[in-house]
Design a protein around this motif. Sequence first.
Motif, PDB file in Angstrom:
ATOM      1  N   ILE A 175     -12.297   4.628   1.428  1.00  0.00           N
ATOM      2  CA  ILE A 175     -11.630   4.205   0.102  1.00  0.00           C
ATOM      3  C   ILE A 175     -10.698   2.769   0.367  1.00  0.00           C
ATOM      4  CG2 ILE A 175      -9.666   4.825  -1.384  1.00  0.00           C
ATOM      5  CD1 ILE A 175     -10.612   7.837  -0.877  1.00  0.00           C
ATOM      6  N   PRO A 181      -0.368  12.993   4.206  1.00  0.00           N
ATOM      7  CA  PRO A 181      -1.123  12.647   5.335  1.00  0.00           C
ATOM      8  C   PRO A 181      -0.128  11.989   6.519  1.00  0.00           C
ATOM      9  CG  PRO A 181      -1.313  11.211   3.354  1.00  0.00           C
ATOM     10  CD  PRO A 181      -0.522  12.213   3.115  1.00  0.00           C
ATOM     11  N   ARG A 236     -10.907   8.577   3.804  1.00  0.00           N
ATOM     12  CA  ARG A 236      -9.704   7.681   3.436  1.00  0.00           C
ATOM     13  C   ARG A 236     -10.014   6.282   3.815  1.00  0.00           C
ATOM     14  NH1 ARG A 236      -5.306  10.574   5.392  1.00  0.00           N
ATOM     15  NH2 ARG A 236      -4.391   8.647   5.672  1.00  0.00           N
ATOM     16  N   ILE A 286     -13.107  10.115  -4.054  1.00  0.00           N
ATOM     17  CA  ILE A 286     -12.887  11.465  -3.165  1.00  0.00           C
ATOM     18  C   ILE A 286     -13.923  12.463  -3.491  1.00  0.00           C
ATOM     19  CG2 ILE A 286     -11.387  13.133  -2.675  1.00  0.00           C
ATOM     20  CD1 ILE A 286      -9.228  11.138  -3.381  1.00  0.00           C
ATOM     21  N   PHE A 328       0.597   3.736  -3.212  1.00  0.00           N
ATOM     22  CA  PHE A 328      -0.137   4.743  -2.869  1.00  0.00           C
ATOM     23  C   PHE A 328       0.487   6.057  -2.340  1.00  0.00           C
ATOM     24  CE2 PHE A 328      -3.506   1.330  -3.366  1.00  0.00           C
ATOM     25  CZ  PHE A 328      -4.341   1.977  -4.310  1.00  0.00           C
ATOM     26  N   HIS A 329       1.646   5.866  -1.591  1.00  0.00           N
ATOM     27  CA  HIS A 329       2.155   6.934  -1.025  1.00  0.00           C
ATOM     28  C   HIS A 329       3.360   7.309  -1.465  1.00  0.00           C
ATOM     29  CE1 HIS A 329      -0.238   7.960   2.516  1.00  0.00           C
ATOM     30  NE2 HIS A 329      -0.345   6.523   2.712  1.00  0.00           N
ATOM     31  N   TYR A 334       0.880  -1.145   0.012  1.00  0.00           N
ATOM     32  CA  TYR A 334      -0.036  -0.049   0.069  1.00  0.00           C
ATOM     33  C   TYR A 334       0.841   1.307  -0.144  1.00  0.00           C
ATOM     34  CZ  TYR A 334      -3.657   3.167   1.410  1.00  0.00           C
ATOM     35  OH  TYR A 334      -4.625   4.353   1.739  1.00  0.00           O
ATOM     36  N   LYS A 378      -6.610  15.805   1.726  1.00  0.00           N
ATOM     37  CA  LYS A 378      -6.678  14.537   2.674  1.00  0.00           C
ATOM     38  C   LYS A 378      -6.961  13.340   1.730  1.00  0.00           C
ATOM     39  CE  LYS A 378     -10.747  13.374   3.719  1.00  0.00           C
ATOM     40  NZ  LYS A 378     -11.566  12.632   4.784  1.00  0.00           N
ATOM     41  N   ALA A 379      -6.448  13.440   0.520  1.00  0.00           N
ATOM     42  CA  ALA A 379      -6.647  12.296  -0.287  1.00  0.00           C
ATOM     43  C   ALA A 379      -5.659  11.321  -0.346  1.00  0.00           C
ATOM     44  CB  ALA A 379      -6.916  12.669  -2.027  1.00  0.00           C
ATOM     45  N   ILE A 380      -5.556  10.246  -0.830  1.00  0.00           N
ATOM     46  CA  ILE A 380      -4.525   9.223  -0.832  1.00  0.00           C
ATOM     47  C   ILE A 380      -3.557   9.378  -1.906  1.00  0.00           C
ATOM     48  CG2 ILE A 380      -3.751   6.663  -1.126  1.00  0.00           C
ATOM     49  CD1 ILE A 380      -6.572   6.116   0.023  1.00  0.00           C
ATOM     50  N   ALA A 381      -4.189   9.656  -3.167  1.00  0.00           N
ATOM     51  CA  ALA A 381      -2.887  10.007  -4.214  1.00  0.00           C
ATOM     52  C   ALA A 381      -3.125  11.204  -5.130  1.00  0.00           C
ATOM     53  CB  ALA A 381      -3.169   8.745  -5.241  1.00  0.00           C
ATOM     54  N   PRO A 382      -2.954  12.243  -4.297  1.00  0.00           N
ATOM     55  CA  PRO A 382      -2.753  13.542  -5.113  1.00  0.00           C
ATOM     56  C   PRO A 382      -1.279  13.576  -5.371  1.00  0.00           C
ATOM     57  CG  PRO A 382      -2.970  13.945  -2.670  1.00  0.00           C
ATOM     58  CD  PRO A 382      -2.719  12.401  -2.861  1.00  0.00           C
ATOM     59  N   LYS A 433      -6.141   4.987 -10.744  1.00  0.00           N
ATOM     60  CA  LYS A 433      -6.253   5.902  -9.778  1.00  0.00           C
ATOM     61  C   LYS A 433      -7.458   6.880  -9.861  1.00  0.00           C
ATOM     62  CE  LYS A 433      -1.928   5.646  -7.858  1.00  0.00           C
ATOM     63  NZ  LYS A 433      -1.679   4.368  -8.280  1.00  0.00           N
ATOM     64  N   ILE A 474     -10.312   6.256  -7.632  1.00  0.00           N
ATOM     65  CA  ILE A 474      -9.999   6.809  -6.058  1.00  0.00           C
ATOM     66  C   ILE A 474     -10.366   8.375  -6.003  1.00  0.00           C
ATOM     67  CG2 ILE A 474      -8.377   7.493  -4.424  1.00  0.00           C
ATOM     68  CD1 ILE A 474      -7.073   4.471  -4.958  1.00  0.00           C
ATOM     69  N   ARG A 485       5.224   8.684  -4.619  1.00  0.00           N
ATOM     70  CA  ARG A 485       4.766   9.584  -5.550  1.00  0.00           C
ATOM     71  C   ARG A 485       5.513   9.420  -6.646  1.00  0.00           C
ATOM     72  NH1 ARG A 485       3.455  14.755  -2.093  1.00  0.00           N
ATOM     73  NH2 ARG A 485       1.487  14.090  -1.209  1.00  0.00           N
TER      74      ARG A 485
END
Lengths: 305, 300
Positions: free
Chosen positions: A217, B32, A214, A208, A112-113, A108, B22-26, A201, A204, A115
């Motif tokens: 999701i 966050p 979150r 949103i 998703f984190h 994850y 507060k989104a996950i994938a911006p 993506k 998601i 970039r």
Amino acid sequence: MTDFEAFADMQPSLSPAQTPPRANLAGWLYVSPLVLVLVPFFVAPILVVLAASFFATDGFGGLTPGFTLASYVEVLHSALTLKLYLATIKFTLLTWILTLIIGFFVAYFLVFHVRNQLLAIGLFLLCTVPFWTSNIIRMISWIPLLGKEGLINQALLGLGVIRQPLEVLLFSDLAVVIAYVHQLTIFMIVPIFNSMARIDKKLIEAAIDAGASRFDIMRLIVVPMSKSGIALGTIFVVSIVMGDFFVVKVMSGGGSASVVSAFYEDVGVLQYPTAAASAVLLTLVLVAIVSLILRTVDIRQEITR
Amino acid sequence: MSAVLADMPKADVSKAIAPVTKAIAPSTGGRPWTFYVLATLFAFYVIALYGPMFCVYVLSFQDIRGGLVFPMKGTSLHWFVDLFTQVRTGDVKGSFDRSIKLAIIVTIITVVVSFLAGLGFRKRFRGDTVVFYMMIGSLVAPGLVLGLGTGLLFQALGLNASWYTSALGAQLSWTLPFGVLVMFAVMSRFNHVWEEAAYDLGASRWQSIRLVMIPVLAPGLVAVALFGFTLSYDEFARSLQTAGSLNTLPLEIWSMTLNVTSPSLYALGTVTTIVSFIVIGASLGSIVLIQKKRGSSTKG
């Protein structure tokens, strides 16, 4: 998966029953080398073990062909069997839960984190590299850390947290679980990473925009869409832990046993029929678990999608 | 308290207007809190993954007084020499040779058979489910049980178990399912239009495989090869009862863990890791080369 999704996932080709005979023949020609390996080296050995479980033995490795359920009666009546299964299930559950939690969140995080895509792939490869080193070496590499004079005990003694070296670190159930998690988390990370990376993506972003939190999701999109990866990882981890004897034997220092380590001892003393009977039982248990998983997730369809 | 309550609606409004923060994938905006938690988890995972192995590599370079734990006593290559010269540590060189040869044979067979099976499973055919489940069964069956069954089968047939017959087959029953599963993933990214275009241009089935599919799928095939090699090179449970009188490397390592209590064991770990890295390096290098060649020839 809802019925509608299942329908949408169906391949455009005809169902097997409607396939013309020529296509059937072509399909079988392509898979025939696979079948030619699996029949003598998977189906036949399993049948041999099954047959051996019904044979009688003189106790010295001699087998008398015949049909007796004595070995099954012996295995099922033994209090040891229950103990072995409980131990195996304990190791399997602990390892599964830990590898799932670590594997899911590592995947994850990467998907998703992180970039930068290149960085994500680089970090992913970083996780897979140790997989290429011998499992046995990776296992014994815990000895200099967990041992009585190992690094962890030395550090804790040096800090004054403990007065005597902790004995529970090595040659214990804890060490067994640590070794399993060390070896098998990769089997969770890779399939979960694969299925997560395929989540669009845009989905998601749409969620949103529709006001999803979150947590929503995670609960409604990420987890359901990673299902095939989780299922595949679970099959790998559960079948490896339940089929293992080596980690249990070495990392517990002989203090714990699993179904397969007992099987190994039986083979060592030439008790083939009882070993075979317990192997057949274990295989049935594994088949039940795996088919339960396959019933919830059709991996073949998910992978080929 | 009242101040907090007064702020509430405002916070809600900002949440509704700018949920992106507060989104996950911006691709922009602050991280966050979960980012930091997960980054820490990831760091711990990587440290726990590599830490113990680095200890082993470092400890293998001790001098003759060295033991199995820290502190390190001097530095030398003593234990590497010991590994390949001493008889008491077993036949490391011979088993190493056999394991490499076996892994190469397994790799070649795995690539060819998995590729063909991947082609076969693209279309449904009568009985495909049986083959599929046979494969899954082979993957999940306890290795030691299958190894014993294969050993007993060879005994019953009056054949001698050896690393290049029974152990080869036993290893294939484990590498092939993996290879085919990887092929599924590889094939799912293959665009059928290219194949159809080849047929439209008058290519035979074999030509379309050789000139279109194999070049396009080459990186995937290298991945299957890599899987086959490392799974075989590291295979233990299935080889135990099937390797016959001559050991493969994992079997040799195993007997060492029971008998040898010197850093020789660690030296072996270092050597096998180096070999693995050479193999991965060569495979990744070839994937990059293939991609590069393709990039220059099919640009646009």
